[in-house]
Design a protein around this motif. Sequence first.
Motif, PDB file in Angstrom:
ATOM      1  N   ALA A  93      67.828  10.068  28.334  1.00  0.00           N
ATOM      2  CA  ALA A  93      67.400  10.923  27.225  1.00  0.00           C
ATOM      3  C   ALA A  93      65.912  11.238  27.295  1.00  0.00           C
ATOM      4  N   LEU A  94      65.114  10.295  27.770  1.00  0.00           N
ATOM      5  CA  LEU A  94      63.663  10.489  27.813  1.00  0.00           C
ATOM      6  C   LEU A  94      63.212  11.326  29.004  1.00  0.00           C
ATOM      7  N   PHE A  95      63.898  11.183  30.142  1.00  0.00           N
ATOM      8  CA  PHE A  95      63.374  11.765  31.375  1.00  0.00           C
ATOM      9  C   PHE A  95      64.211  12.888  31.975  1.00  0.00           C
ATOM     10  N   LEU A  96      65.525  12.841  31.849  1.00  0.00           N
ATOM     11  CA  LEU A  96      66.365  13.700  32.679  1.00  0.00           C
ATOM     12  C   LEU A  96      67.031  14.865  31.960  1.00  0.00           C
ATOM     13  N   ASP A 304      60.583  20.802  33.863  1.00  0.00           N
ATOM     14  CA  ASP A 304      59.947  21.090  32.587  1.00  0.00           C
ATOM     15  C   ASP A 304      60.762  20.566  31.411  1.00  0.00           C
ATOM     16  N   VAL A 305      61.304  19.363  31.525  1.00  0.00           N
ATOM     17  CA  VAL A 305      62.089  18.802  30.431  1.00  0.00           C
ATOM     18  C   VAL A 305      61.507  17.459  30.034  1.00  0.00           C
ATOM     19  N   GLY A 306      61.656  17.134  28.763  1.00  0.00           N
ATOM     20  CA  GLY A 306      61.238  15.836  28.275  1.00  0.00           C
ATOM     21  C   GLY A 306      59.750  15.812  27.965  1.00  0.00           C
ATOM     22  N   GLU A 307      59.413  15.430  26.741  1.00  0.00           N
ATOM     23  CA  GLU A 307      58.012  15.415  26.340  1.00  0.00           C
ATOM     24  C   GLU A 307      57.212  14.427  27.140  1.00  0.00           C
ATOM     25  N   ILE A 308      57.816  13.276  27.481  1.00  0.00           N
ATOM     26  CA  ILE A 308      57.101  12.265  28.232  1.00  0.00           C
ATOM     27  C   ILE A 308      56.761  12.791  29.612  1.00  0.00           C
ATOM     28  N   SER A 309      57.735  13.390  30.298  1.00  0.00           N
ATOM     29  CA  SER A 309      57.502  13.901  31.633  1.00  0.00           C
ATOM     30  C   SER A 309      56.611  15.133  31.611  1.00  0.00           C
TER      31      SER A 309
END
Length: 311
Positions: A93-96, A304-309
Motif C-alpha cells: 500500500a505504501l510503495f507499489l 509516480d505512485v505513493g507519497e513516500i516514494s
Amino acid sequence: MALFGSRHLEGNYIHIMYIPLIVSVIGENFAPVAQDSDYEKILKTYLYGAMVYALWVNITYFSSYNDWLKQNMYTFLQKNSAAQIWATGILIALFLLEYRTKWQKVLGYACAGYLLLLCGISQCRTAVLALAVALACYILLKSKHKVCWSFFTLIIVLFLWNNSVTRRFIDQALLLTKYAGADINTFSSGRLDGWDRALAAFAKSPFWGCGRYYVDCSYISVLAEIGILGFVLVESVWITRAVSNFKAGSGLNSDAFLMCLTMFYFIESVLEGYPPFGPGVSSFMFWFLSVTFVDNKTEKIPQDVGEISNE
C-alpha cells in the motif's frame, strides 16, 4: 541427511522450503509475459485479501477493546504467520499501488494503517519491530529528505508515547505492562533459554543436526535441525536472495519495497523460526516479487505512485 535418522525426513525446512521454490518458478515464468495491469490486479487482490483476513481476525478474536486491554496472553495463536501477510500488505500500500486520485491514496494509506493496527492488536511484537526497522532503513538509505522524515517520525513517536490513550494501547500491544521489570529472556518469551537448548542440541550433532527441531530463531533452528551442512544450503538461498534484493539498483519503487520487505524478513528470521520461508504461503509475495522485480529486471509499477516514494 535422512540416512542418519528418520527425524530428518520430518524436518521443518524440508516441508516449508518447497513453497518458496514453487513460487519462484512461477515468478520466473510469469514475469516475461505479464503486463502492467496483471501486476496491478495481483497487488490489489493481495491487499484486499489481507484486509478481509484482518477484519475476520478482528471480529473473531478481538471484538471488545476493553476485554483486549485486560488479557495477559496471546489470543490469536497464528499471529506470526498473519503478521507476514499484513506487513507485506502495508508495504504494498505504501510503495507499489498506483493511486490515480487523492481518495484512492487516502484509502490505500488507511488500509496500511489498519493492517498495522491489527499487528498491534494481535500483539505481533516481532513484526512491529521489524516494520519499524524496515521503515527506518528506508528513511536513512532511500529518502531524499532524511532529516525531515526523521524529525517527523520522532515527533509522531513522542506524541504516541506520551498520549495516555495511545500509550495504553502500546503497552498492551507490546506487553510492556505484563513484562515490566522483567529480564530480556522473560520479555522475549523465553527465547534466550530456547536458543541455549537449541545450541546444545546442535553441539551434539554439529554436521548433520538432530532432525526435526524448532526454536524462535531461524538460523539457530536450522543449525539444530540439519547442522552445518544444512545451514550452508538453506541460508545460502536466503542470503543470496537478500543480497540480490539490496543490490537492485534501478532506483524505482520496487527497489524500496523489496529493501523494506527484505529487512523486515531479516528481523523476523532472527526472532522467529520459519521466516523468510513461510510457514505455508505467508511469504508468497516476498519470493514472487523478488523474482519478478529483480531476477527478471522488470519494473511493472509506475514510479509516480505513493507519497513516500514520490519524495
